[in-house]
Design a protein around this motif. Structure first.
Motif: not given
Length: 80
Positions: A26-31
């Protein structure tokens, strides 16, 4: 035996399992990188892979809060 290694978002995606793996979907790499930096500040001596997996699995409300989102479901329901 203790093995320590650096983890980035891509490595984490390959290593987590069950609910931890579900959460990082559910998360981006940045997150993910943001969360890892915060965890590094809280646990400067490292944490085990099991602890890291359990954090991503069971601390979804904390993850949402750290990312400035009111509820975790808002992260789940967006289009990446």
């Amino acid at each position: 035996m203790t093995v320590k290694c650096e983890m980035d978002a891509d490595a984490l995606r390959e290593r987590l399992w069950s609910g931890g793996a579900d959460t990082i979907q559910d998360l981006t790499n940045d997150e993910i990188e943001t969360i890892l930096r915060m965890l590094e500040d809280i646990f400067p001596d490292s944490m085990s892979l099991t602890d890291l997996n359990d954090f991503f699995w069971f601390e979804r409300d904390t993850i949402a809060e750290w990312l400035g989102v009111e509820v975790y479901e808002d992260l789940m329901n967006r289009v990446l």
